[in-house]
Write a protein that holds these residues in place. Structure first.
Motif, PDB file in Angstrom:
ATOM      1  N   SER A  27     -54.998 118.391  78.336  1.00  0.00           N
ATOM      2  CA  SER A  27     -56.169 119.057  78.941  1.00  0.00           C
ATOM      3  C   SER A  27     -57.272 118.132  78.592  1.00  0.00           C
ATOM      4  O   SER A  27     -57.290 117.305  77.978  1.00  0.00           O
ATOM      5  CB  SER A  27     -56.563 120.035  77.844  1.00  0.00           C
ATOM      6  N   PHE A  28     -58.015 118.405  79.880  1.00  0.00           N
ATOM      7  CA  PHE A  28     -59.171 117.418  80.111  1.00  0.00           C
ATOM      8  C   PHE A  28     -60.216 118.109  81.007  1.00  0.00           C
ATOM      9  O   PHE A  28     -59.913 118.769  81.920  1.00  0.00           O
ATOM     10  CB  PHE A  28     -58.767 116.041  80.558  1.00  0.00           C
ATOM     11  N   ASN A  29     -61.559 117.722  80.843  1.00  0.00           N
ATOM     12  CA  ASN A  29     -62.584 118.500  81.656  1.00  0.00           C
ATOM     13  C   ASN A  29     -62.861 117.584  82.762  1.00  0.00           C
ATOM     14  O   ASN A  29     -62.821 116.283  82.671  1.00  0.00           O
ATOM     15  CB  ASN A  29     -63.769 118.776  80.599  1.00  0.00           C
ATOM     16  N   TYR A  30     -63.485 117.997  83.911  1.00  0.00           N
ATOM     17  CA  TYR A  30     -63.783 117.190  85.119  1.00  0.00           C
ATOM     18  C   TYR A  30     -64.810 118.035  85.863  1.00  0.00           C
ATOM     19  O   TYR A  30     -65.001 119.162  85.527  1.00  0.00           O
ATOM     20  CB  TYR A  30     -62.499 116.914  85.887  1.00  0.00           C
ATOM     21  N   LEU A  31     -65.552 117.300  86.627  1.00  0.00           N
ATOM     22  CA  LEU A  31     -66.269 117.907  87.654  1.00  0.00           C
ATOM     23  C   LEU A  31     -65.975 117.574  88.911  1.00  0.00           C
ATOM     24  O   LEU A  31     -65.447 116.692  89.293  1.00  0.00           O
ATOM     25  CB  LEU A  31     -67.971 117.455  87.811  1.00  0.00           C
ATOM     26  N   LEU A  49     -60.015 118.105  95.695  1.00  0.00           N
ATOM     27  CA  LEU A  49     -59.549 117.466  94.631  1.00  0.00           C
ATOM     28  C   LEU A  49     -58.178 117.965  94.285  1.00  0.00           C
ATOM     29  O   LEU A  49     -57.742 119.097  94.288  1.00  0.00           O
ATOM     30  CB  LEU A  49     -60.418 117.333  93.413  1.00  0.00           C
ATOM     31  N   ALA A  50     -57.066 117.073  93.984  1.00  0.00           N
ATOM     32  CA  ALA A  50     -55.745 117.437  93.361  1.00  0.00           C
ATOM     33  C   ALA A  50     -55.615 116.606  92.298  1.00  0.00           C
ATOM     34  O   ALA A  50     -55.841 115.283  92.174  1.00  0.00           O
ATOM     35  CB  ALA A  50     -54.712 117.244  94.567  1.00  0.00           C
ATOM     36  N   LEU A  51     -55.194 117.004  91.122  1.00  0.00           N
ATOM     37  CA  LEU A  51     -54.790 116.473  90.123  1.00  0.00           C
ATOM     38  C   LEU A  51     -53.184 116.814  89.815  1.00  0.00           C
ATOM     39  O   LEU A  51     -53.136 117.832  89.191  1.00  0.00           O
ATOM     40  CB  LEU A  51     -55.644 116.977  88.674  1.00  0.00           C
ATOM     41  N   LEU A  52     -52.616 115.939  90.249  1.00  0.00           N
ATOM     42  CA  LEU A  52     -51.058 116.207  90.270  1.00  0.00           C
ATOM     43  C   LEU A  52     -50.400 115.811  89.308  1.00  0.00           C
ATOM     44  O   LEU A  52     -50.676 114.367  88.728  1.00  0.00           O
ATOM     45  CB  LEU A  52     -50.668 115.721  91.635  1.00  0.00           C
ATOM     46  N   ILE A  53     -49.369 116.464  88.565  1.00  0.00           N
ATOM     47  CA  ILE A  53     -48.625 115.731  87.504  1.00  0.00           C
ATOM     48  C   ILE A  53     -47.016 116.337  87.773  1.00  0.00           C
ATOM     49  O   ILE A  53     -46.860 117.310  88.112  1.00  0.00           O
ATOM     50  CB  ILE A  53     -49.241 116.439  86.125  1.00  0.00           C
ATOM     51  N   ASN A  64     -50.267 120.998  90.656  1.00  0.00           N
ATOM     52  CA  ASN A  64     -51.710 120.640  90.728  1.00  0.00           C
ATOM     53  C   ASN A  64     -52.505 121.331  89.547  1.00  0.00           C
ATOM     54  O   ASN A  64     -52.428 122.479  89.448  1.00  0.00           O
ATOM     55  CB  ASN A  64     -52.014 121.167  92.216  1.00  0.00           C
ATOM     56  N   LEU A  65     -53.052 120.492  88.927  1.00  0.00           N
ATOM     57  CA  LEU A  65     -53.755 120.960  87.834  1.00  0.00           C
ATOM     58  C   LEU A  65     -55.253 121.291  88.147  1.00  0.00           C
ATOM     59  O   LEU A  65     -56.069 121.765  87.395  1.00  0.00           O
ATOM     60  CB  LEU A  65     -53.855 119.842  86.608  1.00  0.00           C
ATOM     61  N   GLN A 120     -72.074 120.028  93.070  1.00  0.00           N
ATOM     62  CA  GLN A 120     -71.094 119.768  91.866  1.00  0.00           C
ATOM     63  C   GLN A 120     -70.734 121.078  91.440  1.00  0.00           C
ATOM     64  O   GLN A 120     -71.454 121.976  91.582  1.00  0.00           O
ATOM     65  CB  GLN A 120     -71.333 118.830  90.990  1.00  0.00           C
ATOM     66  N   THR A 121     -69.574 121.350  90.857  1.00  0.00           N
ATOM     67  CA  THR A 121     -69.305 122.265  90.149  1.00  0.00           C
ATOM     68  C   THR A 121     -69.515 122.509  88.901  1.00  0.00           C
ATOM     69  O   THR A 121     -70.230 121.318  88.534  1.00  0.00           O
ATOM     70  CB  THR A 121     -67.415 122.475  90.083  1.00  0.00           C
TER      71      THR A 121
END
Length: 153
Positions: A27-31, A49-53, A64-65, A120-121
């Motif tokens: 788990s991690f936070n991002y903007l 944005l894609a945060l793929l794992i 995609n996270l 930004q979000t």
């Protein structure tokens, strides 16, 4: 990236690496910040944005996270307030989308904003269940959708 967000990107930047999980949770936070949060751009263009794992040990597919709780992908077109924009050439209106996840407009001149982006979000959270001892590949991808200058090419 194009298939995940449904865009036609002309460029993308990635950062990727592998790690061995020591726990069963990530788990991690991002903007998400973008210069498409200016004028009427969120109605038309979709920086995203894609945060793929993926689990390398099991040869699994990427997940995609970078999604909202309902599964909506994170992009300037999917997260914005209502837009009512008018200038000499254009009048554009579009309804808000996932407005509760939109943070703020920073400035109409992105270079003068504290983070050098137009908007930004709010802080978002990426999370995934893992299997301790497995190797995972993570790929962070940000892409720019076509824009007016690219449409003229």
């Amino acid at each position: 990236m194009n298939s995940i967000l449904g865009i036609t990107s002309y460029n993308a930047t990635t950062l990727e690496f592998e790690f061995e999980s020591k726990t069963n949770y990530l788990s991690f936070n991002y903007l998400f910040a973008s210069n498409e949060y200016i004028k009427d751009n969120p109605c038309k263009y979709s920086d995203g944005l894609a945060l793929l794992i993926k689990d390398v040990t099991l040869a699994g597919p990427y997940t995609n996270l970078a999604v909202l709780p309902d599964g909506t992908t994170v992009s300037s077109k999917n997260i914005h307030p209502a837009i009512n924009y008018s200038d000499t050439f254009t009048t554009t209106k579009c309804d808000a989308k996932n407005e509760s996840f939109f943070g703020q407009f920073n400035s109409s001149t992105p270079s003068s904003s504290p983070i050098n982006y137009a908007g930004q979000t709010i802080p978002l959270t990426a999370k995934s269940t893992l299997i301790a001892g497995h190797t995972y590949h993570i790929k962070l991808v940000i892409a720019n959708d076509r824009d007016r200058s690219e449409e003229r090419r």
